[in-house]
Design a protein around this motif. Sequence first.
Motif, PDB file in Angstrom:
ATOM      1  N   ILE A   1       8.754  -2.584   2.503  1.00 51.53           N
ATOM      2  CA  ILE A   1       8.163  -1.734   2.743  1.00 51.53           C
ATOM      3  C   ILE A   1       6.405  -1.700   2.626  1.00 51.53           C
ATOM      4  O   ILE A   1       5.541  -1.029   2.336  1.00 51.53           O
ATOM      5  CB  ILE A   1       9.363  -0.322   1.797  1.00 51.53           C
TER       6      ILE A   1
ATOM      7  N   ASP B   1       5.190  -2.973   5.330  1.00 47.64           N
ATOM      8  CA  ASP B   1       4.736  -2.013   6.176  1.00 47.64           C
ATOM      9  C   ASP B   1       3.680  -1.065   6.266  1.00 47.64           C
ATOM     10  O   ASP B   1       3.044  -0.378   7.040  1.00 47.64           O
ATOM     11  CB  ASP B   1       6.070  -1.813   6.979  1.00 47.64           C
ATOM     12  N   GLU B   2       3.991  -0.638   4.923  1.00 47.13           N
ATOM     13  CA  GLU B   2       3.770   1.296   4.638  1.00 47.13           C
ATOM     14  C   GLU B   2       2.068   1.042   4.244  1.00 47.13           C
ATOM     15  O   GLU B   2       1.300   2.147   4.365  1.00 47.13           O
ATOM     16  CB  GLU B   2       4.634   2.469   3.322  1.00 47.13           C
TER      17      GLU B   2
ATOM     18  N   GLU C   1      -0.715   6.785  -3.134  1.00 50.41           N
ATOM     19  CA  GLU C   1       0.434   5.857  -2.370  1.00 50.41           C
ATOM     20  C   GLU C   1       1.687   5.644  -3.397  1.00 50.41           C
ATOM     21  O   GLU C   1       2.576   5.752  -2.462  1.00 50.41           O
ATOM     22  CB  GLU C   1      -0.283   4.592  -2.553  1.00 50.41           C
TER      23      GLU C   1
ATOM     24  N   THR D   1       3.453   8.424  -2.451  1.00 49.34           N
ATOM     25  CA  THR D   1       4.759   7.743  -0.662  1.00 49.34           C
ATOM     26  C   THR D   1       5.628   6.752   0.008  1.00 49.34           C
ATOM     27  O   THR D   1       6.971   7.467   0.563  1.00 49.34           O
ATOM     28  CB  THR D   1       3.627   7.167   0.673  1.00 49.34           C
TER      29      THR D   1
ATOM     30  N   VAL E   1       9.289   7.094   1.678  1.00 52.89           N
ATOM     31  CA  VAL E   1      10.132   5.923   1.646  1.00 52.89           C
ATOM     32  C   VAL E   1      11.276   4.499   1.310  1.00 52.89           C
ATOM     33  O   VAL E   1      11.835   5.524   2.176  1.00 52.89           O
ATOM     34  CB  VAL E   1       8.344   4.969   2.510  1.00 52.89           C
TER      35      VAL E   1
END
Length: 74
Positions: free
Chosen positions: A8, A11-12, A36, A39, A43
């Motif tokens: 994660i 990828d994010e 961040e 976020t 996720v």
Amino acid sequence: MFETFKKILVDELQIDPKLITADAELSADLGINSLELATLVEVCEEKLDVEVEDDDMHKLVTVGDVVEYLESLQ
């Protein structure tokens, strides 16, 4: 769970996988800011089907802290 969370992060937030260790601090070592982090929480909640409490979010300092916390929710 460590590998899932690592994926994660990569990828994010496009964090270098070599930097991601259990002892790595989200802010100091990985450069994750508060936006961040929010976020990242969203996720994780979506992908792992968990609910992270707002108060708990600020207690998570290292990658290991997050992994332990996410494991406790499952």
